[in-house]
Write an enzyme that holds these catalytic residues in place. Structure first.
Site, mmCIF file in Angstrom:
data_model
loop_
_atom_site.group_PDB
_atom_site.id
_atom_site.type_symbol
_atom_site.label_atom_id
_atom_site.label_comp_id
_atom_site.label_asym_id
_atom_site.label_seq_id
_atom_site.Cartn_x
_atom_site.Cartn_y
_atom_site.Cartn_z
ATOM 1 N N GLU A 127 0.818 -1.291 -0.219
ATOM 2 C CA GLU A 127 0.109 0.042 0.041
ATOM 3 C C GLU A 127 0.802 1.335 -0.024
ATOM 4 O OE1 GLU A 127 -2.898 2.798 2.876
ATOM 5 O OE2 GLU A 127 -3.164 0.485 3.118
ATOM 6 N N SER A 224 -0.836 -6.274 7.880
ATOM 7 C CA SER A 224 -0.474 -5.298 8.586
ATOM 8 C C SER A 224 -1.729 -4.901 9.930
ATOM 9 C CB SER A 224 -0.396 -3.783 8.016
ATOM 10 O OG SER A 224 0.006 -2.703 8.645
ATOM 11 N N ASN A 225 -2.841 -4.979 9.274
ATOM 12 C CA ASN A 225 -3.878 -4.659 10.357
ATOM 13 C C ASN A 225 -3.965 -5.830 11.184
ATOM 14 O OD1 ASN A 225 -6.652 -6.071 10.139
ATOM 15 N ND2 ASN A 225 -5.844 -6.017 8.077
#
Length: 315
Positions: A127, A224-225
């Site tokens: 991202e 990532s989250n």
């Protein structure tokens, strides 16, 4: 008595739902194979499931044959990748999460007004590469507060902040404070870039952690989250562990524990959560209770050319 407490919300968000739907609709409409640049979402189970259905995941566009159907992952891509894909003549569908696209649009708009950017994010994350790749130069990446001191923008009159959408809300706030201390005139996003689903899942873990003895996060190591959820539990003083699948669950984590917290990252399907619950029951959990939390109702439409039966096409 061992009880499982489920965080609410958990698991798939609207952007992930949409990205997976795009691949499945493309397979149904155009047949296999469908090429996807990068993992469509960062989850091993989802990627393997789509591979079995006929998706081929690639990193280099040179690996895609002429005339093939290509899908960009939910994380977004740089302008250079978009332009190369168009030059090669692929049939392209963009599964970039609309909340990531919003950041790209903001960067393009402010760049035309003469702004440089500080981006808060993790180096190497797709991202971040996609957002920074919207411009040839003028975006300075900071991963922590210490990095802010090293930023050397060409000018400070027009400086704006953007962030990766899947960051820790608390970490991002701390880094933003450092940015504002050094660059008092910096322009912040009108709405926080960190996506609603990331924020909601972190808020749910903040509610869950004090009520349990251990927190288990279902999510892949590349997510990532999901990593931020595990870190948040640890930060709140409750041991956090992440499992890519039920096979990663270590019974030692729950020995002697009365309450087990369970959540899932935004790219982790519910089938994995249910498998963990079933295993925890085998290990002695007697009940499952879902905590109160925000009910997410957001849905993002499919791109034009991949409409659902009964769903209007949307550009």
């Amino acid at each position: 008595m061992t009880e499982i407490l489920l965080a609410e919300p958990r698991g798939f968000c609207a952007g992930v739902d949409r990205a997976i739907d795009i691949v499945e609709h493309a397979l149904a409409k155009f047949g296999r194979p469908i090429y996807v640049r990068h993992e469509i979402v960062h989850n091993t189970y989802v990627v393997n499931d789509l591979k079995e259905k006929g998706a081929i995941f690639i990193e280099e566009l040179s690996d895609v044959p002429p005339g093939a159907t290509l899908i960009f992952s939910a994380h977004g891509v740089s302008l250079a990748v978009q332009q190369e894909a168009e030059r090669r003549g692929f049939r392209i569908f963009d599964a970039t999460c609309p909340l990531v696209s919003k950041v790209h649009v903001e960067v393009a708009k402010l760049h035309k007004e003469g702004y440089e950017f500080i981006m808060i994010g993790h180096k190497g994350h797709p991202e971040v590469e996609g957002t920074m790749g919207q411009l040839d130069s003028g975006i300075h990446l900071v991963e922590d507060a210490a990095d802010v001191a090293r930023v050397q923008p060409a000018q400070t009159d027009k400086l704006a902040v953007v962030t990766q959408t899947t960051l820790s809300v608390d970490d991002a706030a701390e880094i933003l404070a450092a940015v504002k201390a050094r660059f008092p005139l910096v322009r912040e996003p009108k709405q926080q870039d960190i996506c609603y689903a990331t924020q909601n899942r972190q808020d749910a873990v903040k509610m869950l952690s004090p009520q349990v003895d251990v927190v288990i996060v279902v999510g892949s190591p590349t997510s990532s989250n999901s990593n931020r959820l595990r870190e948040l539990a640890d930060r709140m003083g409750t041991p956090g562990h992440m499992v890519d699948s039920v096979a990663d669950l270590d019974s030692a984590w729950i020995e002697g524990k009365q309450r087990i917290g369970l959540t899932a990252g935004a790219s982790a399907p519910d089938v994995l959560v249910q498998a963990v619950i079933a295993r925890l029951r085998e290990l002695g959990a007697l009940s499952v209770r879902t905590l109160d939390g925000i009910q997410e109702t957001i849905k993002f439409p499919l791109p034009k050319g991949l409409k659902n039966d009964g769903q209007a096409e949307a550009g």
